[in-house]
Design an enzyme around this catalytic site. Structure first.
Site, short mmCIF file in Angstrom:
data_model
loop_
_atom_site.label_atom_id
_atom_site.label_comp_id
_atom_site.label_asym_id
_atom_site.label_seq_id
_atom_site.Cartn_x
_atom_site.Cartn_y
_atom_site.Cartn_z
N GLU A 154 5.26 1.52 32.72
CA GLU A 154 5.65 0.14 33.05
C GLU A 154 6.65 0.19 34.20
O GLU A 154 7.60 0.96 34.15
CB GLU A 154 6.35 -0.57 31.89
N GLU B 104 12.13 -11.89 31.67
CA GLU B 104 11.07 -11.09 31.06
C GLU B 104 9.76 -11.86 30.92
O GLU B 104 8.71 -11.26 30.70
CB GLU B 104 11.53 -10.56 29.71
N LYS C 132 7.29 -14.24 25.33
CA LYS C 132 8.21 -13.12 25.19
C LYS C 132 9.62 -13.62 24.93
O LYS C 132 10.05 -14.66 25.43
CB LYS C 132 8.20 -12.25 26.45
N GLU D 203 4.20 -13.92 30.69
CA GLU D 203 4.01 -14.02 29.24
C GLU D 203 5.06 -14.99 28.67
O GLU D 203 6.21 -14.62 28.45
CB GLU D 203 4.14 -12.65 28.58
#
Length: 349
Positions: free
Chosen positions: A270, A330, A324, A321
């Site tokens: 990642e 994030e 999250k 996303e």
């Protein structure tokens, strides 16, 4: 006659060298692979079949799936896209403590029932377990051992490699890179893991985020150093570092050498940069960071410690996303919008 014979021998040797050059050329010039993480912690994502079409149309041939989700796996079947598939933390105790037949059954029913083994490059056994999810820590290596024996029983251990993805926090020291060392609290599990990786020819998997290093320590980490555009290089044992990505990867290399395990490859499972939700989070900076990561991999730049050895990388993330938790940033690592349009003009090839 001797001259003619000598000339024939010379031409033969030249021919051998010429052929050998082209036999070796593909291996020596092959670009390090670039993949992308396909996170699904969101309620607005397109169907997996559309996702596969998006990946193919952008020339993305490697994908990381965090779980063996049948609905996500099925559309990849027959596409030629290579996968890294996560083995969830929650099932590690069962795999670690059960007979090998349990691992065989899990692989067959959760993965091979939906996709051919030849499309699977890695199984990532647990994600960021050490230090972050300590309940599962003692189960990681035993689960990997059982899964490896299961793959051996199926004749797949040379095709599919096993490792476990780790946060950069498993390093107790990462600066300068030559001082890289693993947290002593995890040494009892880290050494067996490294032994497993060396014995099985597998890489150490790490998650590397210069973005978070910058926002959490702006007094020590400059934005330019995080974005590969620093004009002030730092020296460490005659090696020169002008970016945090290289410094972090090499800190892991030094940490492995410190434990007696030099030579194990590093795969960055990642890395990425957010487009919003935090300091310095923007499409412009995300393009600068990810663009440099891609170019360096494709050109086999490597790191100062391992020059010319391109680092295999999985960019985070395919989409934003919205489900999250944690910091707002994030939720904003997506390289593509859910409509399939790039958030910024990143070229994967």
């Amino acid at each position: 006659m001797a001259v003619i014979k000598g000339n024939i021998q010379f031409l033969f040797l030249c021919l051998i060298s010429f052929v050998s050059f082209f036999i070796l050329l593909p291996e020596s010039t092959a670009a390090a692979p670039i993949g992308i993480c396909y996170g699904i912690v969101a309620n607005n994502l397109p169907p997996p079949s559309d996702v596969v079409n998006l990946l193919k149309s952008n020339g993305i041939s490697r994908v990381r799936l965090f779980n063996a989700d049948p609905e996500a796996l099925k559309p990849f079947s027959g596409t030629g896209i290579q996968l890294m598939i996560g083995v969830p933390n929650e099932i590690l105790p069962s795999l670690a403590s059960s007979p090998i037949t349990t691992s065989v059954e899990w692989l067959q029913s959760n993965i091979f029932a939906y996709i051919s083994p030849n499309q699977i490059r890695y199984l990532a056994v647990g994600n960021e377990v050490f230090l972050k999810d300590p309940f599962y820590t003692p189960h990681v290596v035993p689960a990997m051992e059982n899964l490896r024996q299961a793959l051996q029983a199926l004749g797949l251990d040379e095709i599919i490699k096993l490792s476990s993805s780790h946060a950069a926090s498993i390093l107790s020291n990462s600066y300068p890179p030559s001082a890289g060392a693993f947290d002593p609290n995890i040494r009892p599990v880290m050494v067996p893991l490294l032994q497993f990786l060396r014995d099985s020819g597998s890489p150490l998997m790490v998650n590397v985020y210069p973005y978070f290093s910058y926002v959490n320590n702006p007094q020590y980490v400059s934005l330019d150093y995080a974005l590969f555009r620093s004009q002030d290089a730092e020296r460490d044992q005659n090696l020169v570092y002008d970016n945090l990505f290289d410094a972090t990867v090499d800190a892991f290399v030094h940490a492995m050498e410190r434990e007696g395990f030099g030579g194990i490859p590093v795969v960055v499972t990642e890395t990425g940069w957010p487009t919003g939700g935090g300091a310095a989070a923007s499409a412009e900076n995300a393009l600068a960071y990810n663009g440099n990561v891609v170019r360096r991999a494709l050109n086999n730049v490597g790191t100062p410690k391992r020059p010319g050895v391109g680092v295999e990388v999985f960019l985070f993330d395919l989409f934003d996303e919205n489900g999250k938790g944690g910091e707002e940033s994030e939720k904003h690592f997506g390289i593509f919008g859910v409509n399939g349009v790039k958030a910024y003009d990143l070229n994967f090839n």
